[in-house]
Enzyme design. Structure first.
Site, PDB file in Angstrom:
ATOM      1  N   GLY A   1       1.154  -1.415  -0.018  1.00 25.90           N
ATOM      2  CA  GLY A   1      -0.308   0.046  -0.066  1.00 25.90           C
ATOM      3  C   GLY A   1       0.960   1.577  -0.195  1.00 25.90           C
ATOM      4  O   GLY A   1       0.409   2.314   0.813  1.00 25.90           O
ATOM      5  N   SER A   2       2.561   1.426  -0.255  1.00 29.96           N
ATOM      6  CA  SER A   2       2.671   1.982  -0.171  1.00 29.96           C
ATOM      7  C   SER A   2       2.026   3.339  -1.825  1.00 29.96           C
ATOM      8  O   SER A   2       2.103   4.874  -1.337  1.00 29.96           O
ATOM      9  CB  SER A   2       4.527   1.938  -0.905  1.00 29.96           C
TER      10      SER A   2
ATOM     11  N   MET B   1      -3.722  -7.205  -6.646  1.00 27.21           N
ATOM     12  CA  MET B   1      -3.303  -8.141  -7.816  1.00 27.21           C
ATOM     13  C   MET B   1      -4.408  -8.818  -8.531  1.00 27.21           C
ATOM     14  O   MET B   1      -4.923 -10.272  -8.234  1.00 27.21           O
ATOM     15  CB  MET B   1      -2.329  -8.564  -6.671  1.00 27.21           C
TER      16      MET B   1
ATOM     17  N   LEU C   1      -9.588  -6.751 -13.863  1.00 29.49           N
ATOM     18  CA  LEU C   1     -10.535  -6.315 -13.365  1.00 29.49           C
ATOM     19  C   LEU C   1     -11.330  -7.189 -15.009  1.00 29.49           C
ATOM     20  O   LEU C   1     -10.854  -6.967 -15.978  1.00 29.49           O
ATOM     21  CB  LEU C   1     -10.636  -4.690 -14.001  1.00 29.49           C
TER      22      LEU C   1
ATOM     23  N   HIS D   1       2.368   1.339 -13.344  1.00 29.42           N
ATOM     24  CA  HIS D   1       2.289  -0.128 -13.750  1.00 29.42           C
ATOM     25  C   HIS D   1       4.319   0.275 -13.347  1.00 29.42           C
ATOM     26  O   HIS D   1       4.615   1.171 -14.122  1.00 29.42           O
ATOM     27  CB  HIS D   1       2.004  -0.628 -14.761  1.00 29.42           C
TER      28      HIS D   1
ATOM     29  N   ASP E   1      -8.832  -0.621 -19.270  1.00 30.06           N
ATOM     30  CA  ASP E   1      -9.238  -1.169 -20.143  1.00 30.06           C
ATOM     31  C   ASP E   1      -9.129  -2.864 -20.412  1.00 30.06           C
ATOM     32  O   ASP E   1      -8.623  -3.038 -18.805  1.00 30.06           O
ATOM     33  CB  ASP E   1      -8.962  -0.527 -21.795  1.00 30.06           C
TER      34      ASP E   1
ATOM     35  N   ASP F   1      -2.845  -3.906 -18.112  1.00 28.15           N
ATOM     36  CA  ASP F   1      -1.953  -3.238 -17.910  1.00 28.15           C
ATOM     37  C   ASP F   1      -1.824  -2.320 -19.533  1.00 28.15           C
ATOM     38  O   ASP F   1      -0.574  -2.161 -20.061  1.00 28.15           O
ATOM     39  CB  ASP F   1       0.054  -3.764 -18.061  1.00 28.15           C
TER      40      ASP F   1
HETATM   41  C1  GRF Z   1       3.451  -1.363  -7.034  1.00 29.25           C
HETATM   42  O1  GRF Z   1       4.740  -1.411  -7.922  1.00 29.25           O
HETATM   43  C2  GRF Z   1       2.831  -1.171  -8.641  1.00 29.25           C
HETATM   44  O2  GRF Z   1       3.348  -0.107  -9.071  1.00 29.25           O
HETATM   45  C3  GRF Z   1       2.297  -2.626  -9.365  1.00 29.25           C
HETATM   46  O3  GRF Z   1       2.296  -2.938  -7.446  1.00 29.25           O
HETATM   47  C4  GRF Z   1       3.617  -2.806  -6.488  1.00 29.25           C
HETATM   48  C5  GRF Z   1       2.136  -2.182  -5.510  1.00 29.25           C
HETATM   49  O4  GRF Z   1       3.087  -1.377  -4.076  1.00 29.25           O
HETATM   50  N1  GRF Z   1       1.600  -2.562  -9.469  1.00 29.25           N
HETATM   51  P1  GRF Z   1       2.467  -0.470  -3.136  1.00 29.25           P
HETATM   52  O5  GRF Z   1       1.693  -1.747  -2.679  1.00 29.25           O
HETATM   53  O6  GRF Z   1       1.915   1.106  -3.655  1.00 29.25           O
HETATM   54  O7  GRF Z   1       3.690  -0.708  -1.855  1.00 29.25           O
END
Ligand code: GRF
Length: 201
Positions: free
Chosen positions: A12-13, A90, A93, A109, A141, A145
């Site tokens: 969740g960063s 993860m 959709l 991404h 979409d 990605d």
């Molecule tokens: C990030 O690298 C993002 O680009 C990818 O998943 C990772 C999620 O990291 N889709 P975080 O959970 O936001 O720290």
């Protein structure tokens, strides 16, 4: 539109970076209406609760994909979400999900798309030997990605890098890029022609 829904599955960063930007006034008028995780133990969900945000766990495990999507869409609509930010969510959709929110779902991404879609993009880029990688915020979409690109940030690959140091520098740029992209979309001063997002004059 300025009520955001965040979907995440892990650390969740990126969610925290968005929340910090809102708190600091860098995304004027925006608020996070709900944070949703498909995993109960996602650290991002605990962080959302600590910050006093509405945080829901809608488990995906053992559930048909369509049923889970229906539950998540219902929760987003119930909270009047106008813009959805995938932040390490993860799950793919379904087309039906995407159609519920046309040009209202963003994803981040960790590569310069269309290079290295899918999982472990930083490792893929490092192993390929590229000299520049980075991150991409794009509309979601029906394909993985793939949607129109809103913001990209390049990150040089240094001789001294390994996958981890590269990923860490890409992540710093992700946190900047997501706020920029949200502001572009909320600003509304753009049109999407084919794959190209163009500023209106
Ligand atoms: C990030 O690298 C993002 O680009 C990818 O998943 C990772 C999620 O990291 N889709 P975080 O959970 O936001 O720290």
């Amino acid at each position: 539109m300025k009520s955001l829904g965040i979907l995440l599955s892990g650390r969740g960063s990126n969610f925290v970076a968005i929340a910090d930007s809102i708190d600091a006034g860098r995304i004027p008028g925006a608020r996070i209406a709900v944070v949703i995780s498909n995993k109960a133990d996602a650290p991002g969900i605990a962080t959302a609760r600590q910050r006093g945000l509405t945080a829901l766990v809608i488990p995906s495990k053992g559930k048909p994909h369509a049923e889970h999507d229906r539950e998540v869409v219902a929760a987003l609509k119930q909270h009047n979400v106008g813009l959805i930010c995938l932040a390490g969510y993860m799950r793919l959709l379904s087309p039906w999900f995407v159609q519920q929110f046309p040009h209202r779902i963003l994803n981040i991404h960790p590569s310069l798309l269309p290079a290295f879609p899918g999982l472990e993009a930083q490792e893929q880029a490092f192993a390929y030997g590229v000299k520049v990688s980075g991150c991409t915020v794009h509309f979601v979409d029906e394909e993985l990605d793939h949607g129109a690109i809103i913001v990209q940030k390049p990150v040089p690959v240094l001789d001294s890098d390994d996958e981890h140091t590269l990923a860490a520098r890409i992540l710093e740029q992700e946190h900047i890029a997501y706020t920029e992209a949200i502001n572009v979309v909320l600003g509304g001063n753009f049109a999407v022609a084919g794959r190209r997002l163009q500023k209106k004059k």
